[in-house]
Design an enzyme around this catalytic site. Structure first.
Site: not given
Length: 290
Positions: A125-127
């Site tokens: 998961h990439c912010p």
């Protein structure tokens, strides 16, 4: 099987990071166009237009990564399972159950606590894109990293070129050939002859910040790009690597074909819609348990 291509993740940190990413892209484009490339080459010169094209492509790929369903398992997946014909691993006759989604979890799915869904072929998961990087949007993420990295490299080259160009220009001199150091013309300048080399204080400040931005985010995006390619070539998403799992060995080209959903074509460099092959692969994986 119920599925929607678009979605939005309501994570406050992700929304802020995603907005910041677009803000940084816009800032770099403004500085380069208004203070560097435009005054130097011209606003419609091919070099300027090339840089703006990189910016537009980076922004489009970022948007596609952020707002594309990464490959979430449908919430009604359990109702669509064919219990007699479901694909189970040979060494397992049980199905994993996700307590959060309250349904069975396919073999290649992982639950994302930020997206609140089980995701097929989830990498991480990439912010910065406010989304999971997984089966359906990994190609957009690769494109985003590539174009953003090239944009940063472009900034570093253009700013360095401006500095070296201006440092070699002659300083203004008086009738005796002596350099004029106290004239108003010499304030905040490399020299007083070329307007490109006569920057205002705000010009200097913005260009210095742009240079720092280019170094930091250039390193970050190229490192991330290398990391993503390593995970793709090993056919093992990052989250599986953490758990000590290894994917089946494949040729590197085939691994890329799986990510982009088609053999090599020009469309690999554009945020084109998902291919039918990718959707068929996703449907098969959604019914693959173990």
């Amino acid at each position: 099987m119920a599925w929607c291509e678009w979605w939005i993740t309501d994570d406050c940190c992700g929304v802020f990071c995603g907005f910041t990413t677009n803000l940084l892209l816009s800032y770099a484009a403004f500085v380069q166009t208004y203070f560097v490339l435009g005054p130097w080459w011209g606003y419609f010169h091919p070099i300027t237009l090339c840089y703006l094209a990189l910016t537009v492509m980076a922004a489009l790929c970022h948007a596609r990564t952020q707002f594309t369903n990464p490959g979430a398992v449908p919430l009604d997946n359990e109702n669509l399972i064919d219990l007699e014909n479901q694909n189970l691993m040979e060494n397992s006759r049980t199905r994993r159950y996700c307590k959060t989604c309250q349904q069975y979890k396919p073999l290649e799915a992982h639950h994302c606590s930020t997206c609140h869904r089980c995701i097929i072929r989830m990498d991480h998961h990439c912010p910065w894109v406010n989304n999971c990087v997984a089966m359906f949007n990994q190609k957009y993420f690769l494109q985003f990293l590539l174009y953003t990295g090239c944009q940063c490299l472009f900034c570093l080259v253009s700013l360095s070129s401006r500095f070296f160009y201006c440092s070699k220009q002659p300083y203004p001199t008086d009738e005796n050939g002596r350099i004029i150091r106290n004239a108003d013309l010499m304030k905040h300048v490399f020299n007083g002859d070329d307007p490109m080399c006569n920057p205002s204080p705000i010009d200097v400040l913005l260009c210095v910040l742009n240079f720092i931005e280019g170094i930091l985010f250039g390193l970050f995006t190229f490192i991330m790009l290398f990391d993503q390619l390593s995970a793709i070539f090993s056919n093992t998403p990052y989250i599986d690597q953490i758990k000590g799992k290894k994917g089946a060995k494949k040729q590197r080209y085939q691994c890329l074909v799986d990510v982009f959903g088609e053999p090599f074509a020009v469309s690999w460099f554009f945020p084109t819609p998902l291919t039918q092959q990718m959707k068929r692969n996703w449907m098969a994986m959604s019914n693959h348990y173990g």
